[in-house]
Write a protein that holds these residues in place. Sequence first.
Motif, PDB file in Angstrom:
ATOM      1  N   GLU A  16       0.769  -1.128  -0.221  1.00 43.89           N
ATOM      2  CA  GLU A  16       0.020  -0.178   0.037  1.00 43.89           C
ATOM      3  C   GLU A  16       1.068   1.236  -0.056  1.00 43.89           C
ATOM      4  N   ARG A  17       2.047   1.259   0.640  1.00 40.78           N
ATOM      5  CA  ARG A  17       2.937   2.229   0.696  1.00 40.78           C
ATOM      6  C   ARG A  17       3.405   2.682  -0.596  1.00 40.78           C
ATOM      7  N   TYR A  18       3.823   1.611  -1.342  1.00 42.70           N
ATOM      8  CA  TYR A  18       4.434   1.313  -2.549  1.00 42.70           C
ATOM      9  C   TYR A  18       3.318   2.315  -3.529  1.00 42.70           C
ATOM     10  N   ILE A  19       2.286   2.012  -3.486  1.00 41.72           N
ATOM     11  CA  ILE A  19       1.192   2.424  -4.475  1.00 41.72           C
ATOM     12  C   ILE A  19       0.936   3.618  -4.041  1.00 41.72           C
TER      13      ILE A  19
ATOM     14  N   MET B 269      -0.009  -6.736  -8.592  1.00 38.30           N
ATOM     15  CA  MET B 269      -0.161  -5.493  -8.033  1.00 38.30           C
ATOM     16  C   MET B 269      -0.524  -4.409  -8.944  1.00 38.30           C
ATOM     17  N   ARG B 270      -0.824  -3.508  -8.002  1.00 36.40           N
ATOM     18  CA  ARG B 270      -1.496  -2.231  -8.973  1.00 36.40           C
ATOM     19  C   ARG B 270      -0.183  -1.486  -9.564  1.00 36.40           C
ATOM     20  N   ILE B 271      -0.312  -0.893 -10.698  1.00 38.32           N
ATOM     21  CA  ILE B 271       0.480  -0.005 -10.974  1.00 38.32           C
ATOM     22  C   ILE B 271       0.288   1.430 -11.438  1.00 38.32           C
ATOM     23  N   ASN B 272       0.836   2.202 -10.599  1.00 35.82           N
ATOM     24  CA  ASN B 272       0.377   3.749 -10.601  1.00 35.82           C
ATOM     25  C   ASN B 272      -1.216   3.839 -10.324  1.00 35.82           C
TER      26      ASN B 272
END
Length: 170
Positions: free
Chosen positions: A28-31, A144-147
């Motif tokens: 979540e932090r990365y996203i 995972m989500r990207i951007n």
Amino acid sequence: MFTEEEVKAVAEEIGFGKWELYSTAARERYIKLANALPAKREGEPISWEDVREGDEIEVTWNVNGVRKVYAGIVGHISSSGSFYTEQGGYIGYREEESTFRILHRPAPQLPTEAPAVILATEVRGVKGEWWLTLNDYEAWVGSMRINGWESHYAEHITAWKPADFVVRES
């Protein structure tokens, strides 16, 4: 606003580009950090290091009070950092005073039959490594989500490599 270095640090922390994501909090932090970075959009400034063959670019610089603007499709990048068209026309050089803008970056030809798998290295303006699979709806999806996005179409994937993996039977 987060810096690109902060995003890269979090990406390394969570095993950036790997299927194994160590924690929901890190993911979540990365996203959140990735979404804070502006995507490279056509018409926006880029660094000369990001220019690739096939890109249509515009190079602007001031010389003795005169603004020079050259534009073209990059066909060759010399070892000294000069950019030329396929026909040998000069577009620009990697000078500090130069401003580069990407006018158009063609999307690579992606596989078109599901269930193709690729290793995407730039998606929606974010660089990294993600395994993506083509689904039956012509969308590329990963773990995972990207951007901020779960699925991506060919125009969102600006750099990729063929998947390189071996299936082992147990």
